[in-house]
Design a protein around this motif. Sequence first.
Motif, PDB file in Angstrom:
ATOM      1  N   GLU A  70       0.857  -1.179   0.000  1.00  0.00           N
ATOM      2  CA  GLU A  70       0.000   0.000   0.000  1.00  0.00           C
ATOM      3  C   GLU A  70       0.888   1.222   0.000  1.00  0.00           C
ATOM      4  O   GLU A  70       1.889   1.275   0.690  1.00  0.00           O
ATOM      5  N   HIS A  71       0.486   2.212  -0.804  1.00  0.00           N
ATOM      6  CA  HIS A  71       1.284   3.418  -0.945  1.00  0.00           C
ATOM      7  C   HIS A  71       0.407   4.646  -0.907  1.00  0.00           C
ATOM      8  O   HIS A  71      -0.768   4.595  -1.209  1.00  0.00           O
ATOM      9  N   ALA A  72       1.034   5.749  -0.590  1.00  0.00           N
ATOM     10  CA  ALA A  72       0.369   7.045  -0.673  1.00  0.00           C
ATOM     11  C   ALA A  72       0.712   7.663  -1.999  1.00  0.00           C
ATOM     12  O   ALA A  72       1.857   7.673  -2.402  1.00  0.00           O
ATOM     13  N   HIS A  73      -0.304   8.214  -2.670  1.00  0.00           N
ATOM     14  CA  HIS A  73      -0.056   8.848  -3.967  1.00  0.00           C
ATOM     15  C   HIS A  73      -0.754  10.190  -4.007  1.00  0.00           C
ATOM     16  O   HIS A  73      -1.954  10.282  -4.065  1.00  0.00           O
ATOM     17  N   ALA A  74       0.038  11.258  -3.941  1.00  0.00           N
ATOM     18  CA  ALA A  74      -0.539  12.601  -3.928  1.00  0.00           C
ATOM     19  C   ALA A  74      -0.993  12.972  -5.320  1.00  0.00           C
ATOM     20  O   ALA A  74      -0.417  12.569  -6.312  1.00  0.00           O
ATOM     21  N   ASP A  75      -2.046  13.779  -5.403  1.00  0.00           N
ATOM     22  CA  ASP A  75      -2.521  14.279  -6.682  1.00  0.00           C
ATOM     23  C   ASP A  75      -2.889  15.739  -6.552  1.00  0.00           C
ATOM     24  O   ASP A  75      -3.165  16.235  -5.487  1.00  0.00           O
ATOM     25  N   ASP A  76      -2.861  16.406  -7.699  1.00  0.00           N
ATOM     26  CA  ASP A  76      -3.112  17.842  -7.660  1.00  0.00           C
ATOM     27  C   ASP A  76      -4.593  18.132  -7.828  1.00  0.00           C
ATOM     28  O   ASP A  76      -5.425  17.261  -7.817  1.00  0.00           O
ATOM     29  N   ARG A  77      -4.904  19.367  -8.004  1.00  0.00           N
ATOM     30  CA  ARG A  77      -6.304  19.799  -8.019  1.00  0.00           C
ATOM     31  C   ARG A  77      -7.052  19.272  -9.230  1.00  0.00           C
ATOM     32  O   ARG A  77      -8.259  19.211  -9.222  1.00  0.00           O
TER      33      ARG A  77
ATOM     34  N   ILE B  67      10.554  -6.930 -11.044  1.00  0.00           N
ATOM     35  CA  ILE B  67       9.716  -6.397 -12.127  1.00  0.00           C
ATOM     36  C   ILE B  67       8.340  -6.026 -11.586  1.00  0.00           C
ATOM     37  O   ILE B  67       7.760  -4.998 -11.964  1.00  0.00           O
ATOM     38  N   ALA B  68       7.814  -6.871 -10.674  1.00  0.00           N
ATOM     39  CA  ALA B  68       6.511  -6.571 -10.081  1.00  0.00           C
ATOM     40  C   ALA B  68       6.559  -5.280  -9.279  1.00  0.00           C
ATOM     41  O   ALA B  68       5.624  -4.470  -9.310  1.00  0.00           O
ATOM     42  N   VAL B  69       7.650  -5.061  -8.563  1.00  0.00           N
ATOM     43  CA  VAL B  69       7.809  -3.820  -7.799  1.00  0.00           C
ATOM     44  C   VAL B  69       7.850  -2.623  -8.744  1.00  0.00           C
ATOM     45  O   VAL B  69       7.207  -1.589  -8.508  1.00  0.00           O
ATOM     46  N   ALA B  70       8.614  -2.768  -9.839  1.00  0.00           N
ATOM     47  CA  ALA B  70       8.699  -1.678 -10.803  1.00  0.00           C
ATOM     48  C   ALA B  70       7.344  -1.401 -11.444  1.00  0.00           C
ATOM     49  O   ALA B  70       6.980  -0.243 -11.695  1.00  0.00           O
ATOM     50  N   ALA B  71       6.579  -2.464 -11.709  1.00  0.00           N
ATOM     51  CA  ALA B  71       5.248  -2.288 -12.290  1.00  0.00           C
ATOM     52  C   ALA B  71       4.327  -1.549 -11.328  1.00  0.00           C
ATOM     53  O   ALA B  71       3.585  -0.638 -11.714  1.00  0.00           O
ATOM     54  N   GLU B  72       4.388  -1.940 -10.055  1.00  0.00           N
ATOM     55  CA  GLU B  72       3.566  -1.246  -9.057  1.00  0.00           C
ATOM     56  C   GLU B  72       3.976   0.213  -8.940  1.00  0.00           C
ATOM     57  O   GLU B  72       3.132   1.111  -8.854  1.00  0.00           O
ATOM     58  N   HIS B  73       5.287   0.427  -8.948  1.00  0.00           N
ATOM     59  CA  HIS B  73       5.823   1.782  -8.851  1.00  0.00           C
ATOM     60  C   HIS B  73       5.300   2.644 -10.000  1.00  0.00           C
ATOM     61  O   HIS B  73       4.877   3.791  -9.809  1.00  0.00           O
ATOM     62  N   ALA B  74       5.334   2.092 -11.211  1.00  0.00           N
ATOM     63  CA  ALA B  74       4.861   2.832 -12.379  1.00  0.00           C
ATOM     64  C   ALA B  74       3.378   3.159 -12.276  1.00  0.00           C
ATOM     65  O   ALA B  74       2.939   4.255 -12.638  1.00  0.00           O
ATOM     66  N   LEU B  75       2.594   2.221 -11.770  1.00  0.00           N
ATOM     67  CA  LEU B  75       1.160   2.454 -11.604  1.00  0.00           C
ATOM     68  C   LEU B  75       0.897   3.592 -10.627  1.00  0.00           C
ATOM     69  O   LEU B  75       0.040   4.449 -10.849  1.00  0.00           O
ATOM     70  N   LEU B  76       1.634   3.586  -9.529  1.00  0.00           N
ATOM     71  CA  LEU B  76       1.408   4.603  -8.495  1.00  0.00           C
ATOM     72  C   LEU B  76       1.730   6.003  -9.009  1.00  0.00           C
ATOM     73  O   LEU B  76       1.135   6.984  -8.570  1.00  0.00           O
ATOM     74  N   HIS B  77       2.697   6.090  -9.936  1.00  0.00           N
ATOM     75  CA  HIS B  77       3.009   7.381 -10.533  1.00  0.00           C
ATOM     76  C   HIS B  77       1.990   7.777 -11.595  1.00  0.00           C
ATOM     77  O   HIS B  77       1.703   8.952 -11.789  1.00  0.00           O
ATOM     78  N   ALA B  78       1.447   6.800 -12.303  1.00  0.00           N
ATOM     79  CA  ALA B  78       0.635   7.098 -13.486  1.00  0.00           C
ATOM     80  C   ALA B  78      -0.838   7.316 -13.179  1.00  0.00           C
ATOM     81  O   ALA B  78      -1.511   8.073 -13.885  1.00  0.00           O
ATOM     82  N   VAL B  79      -1.367   6.666 -12.148  1.00  0.00           N
ATOM     83  CA  VAL B  79      -2.808   6.686 -11.887  1.00  0.00           C
ATOM     84  C   VAL B  79      -3.103   7.558 -10.671  1.00  0.00           C
ATOM     85  O   VAL B  79      -2.687   7.216  -9.553  1.00  0.00           O
ATOM     86  N   PRO B  80      -3.805   8.660 -10.830  1.00  0.00           N
ATOM     87  CA  PRO B  80      -4.127   9.533  -9.690  1.00  0.00           C
ATOM     88  C   PRO B  80      -4.954   8.800  -8.644  1.00  0.00           C
ATOM     89  O   PRO B  80      -5.833   8.001  -8.970  1.00  0.00           O
ATOM     90  N   ARG B  81      -4.651   9.070  -7.377  1.00  0.00           N
ATOM     91  CA  ARG B  81      -5.371   8.551  -6.220  1.00  0.00           C
ATOM     92  C   ARG B  81      -5.285   7.034  -6.071  1.00  0.00           C
ATOM     93  O   ARG B  81      -6.062   6.442  -5.318  1.00  0.00           O
ATOM     94  N   LEU B  82      -4.357   6.403  -6.789  1.00  0.00           N
ATOM     95  CA  LEU B  82      -4.119   4.978  -6.589  1.00  0.00           C
ATOM     96  C   LEU B  82      -3.252   4.796  -5.355  1.00  0.00           C
ATOM     97  O   LEU B  82      -2.175   5.375  -5.253  1.00  0.00           O
TER      98      LEU B  82
END
Length: 373
Positions: free
Chosen positions: A8-15, A329-344
């Motif tokens: 589980e991660h925190a993912h900040a998003d803008d307005r 690779i799974a960690v990198a995939a999760e990392h990429a998702l957390l950056h790409a998808v707002p509020r994930l």
Amino acid sequence: MSDRHHHEHAHADDRHGEPAHDHQHDHDHGHGHGHPRSSSGGPRHRLAHRLAHLLTPHSHETADKLDPALEASARGMRALWVSLAVLGVTALVQAVVVVLSGSVALLGDTVHNAADALTAVPLGIAFVLGRRAANRRFTYGYGRAEDLAGIAIVLTITASALFAAWTAVDRLLDPRPVSHVPAVAVAALVGFAGNEWVARYRIRVGREIGSAALVADGLHARTDGFTSLAVLLGAGGAALGWQLADPIVGLAITAAIALVLRDAAREVFRRVMDAVDPELVDRAERALREVPGVRAVGELRLRWIGHRLRAEVAVVVDGEATVRQAHAIAVAAEHALLHAVPRLTTALVHADPTPAPGEADPHLALAHHLVSS
């Protein structure tokens, strides 16, 4: 060979629902393995990315993971309290004018505003419940309480529309004179201004934190603002001696409320049914395909739990990769998702090996469990 990776991660998003920054979020990478990223950046880009992680406080503790969720809930609660205060003052001003003028239309608008203020109760309960940690019974937590609150709000909007229609028809069948017309007009303007301000505030905060229920509540406030305008137009008609102006405009506003009700009900229904914006799915797939080591993207699912997103995805990796390599690779995939998808905030990544010639499907043993009834 397969690997499951779940953090589980925190993912900040803008307005505007976009990631607040492209290469920085609060989580620890003390797994003892590398984190390959997209090959789109050069050495300077990768160095800046690593420095950002070194300089940012990271943790995988449960309390730290819940901080963004608590912050979002706190913003939702603040929006509810502020709007409750504004609508309370609005209803109080209108109630005074109702006593002076005897305006039935303004009385209905006052009741509307009071009811709108009270919709903060189910939403407040939902936000408080959403702060509770998951347990062995509610393993996904209590975020779904927001969806239940959204249903309650839609029902409240429905009741408001029915009440507005009933009031308009009653005034149409039994026209009544209105006294203190200037005061009624001012009270109607106060009602519209208060409701529109609250609507904008709730909708903005609701979209920023991803709360469909708070957005629906903002739409409800907007419908009450329309009702206030109906009172204003009716008062203008009464001032000109046309008593039927108020009920006719009231019926028109009821139709407008019905349109807002449709939009709010559709949004809440989609959220209850686990619907997401297809653009989010496309964005997630694009991010996964850019991860080094990901040969293909299999099943990808996104769902809202309250105002937070959860992802479950299967990626195809080299069949000769070791468990540690597949995990990286799974960690990198999760990392990429957390950056790409707002509020994930949560992603479960399952790694499947590339099929070898003549090799049986590794999921064959599960086939009889997946047959639809």
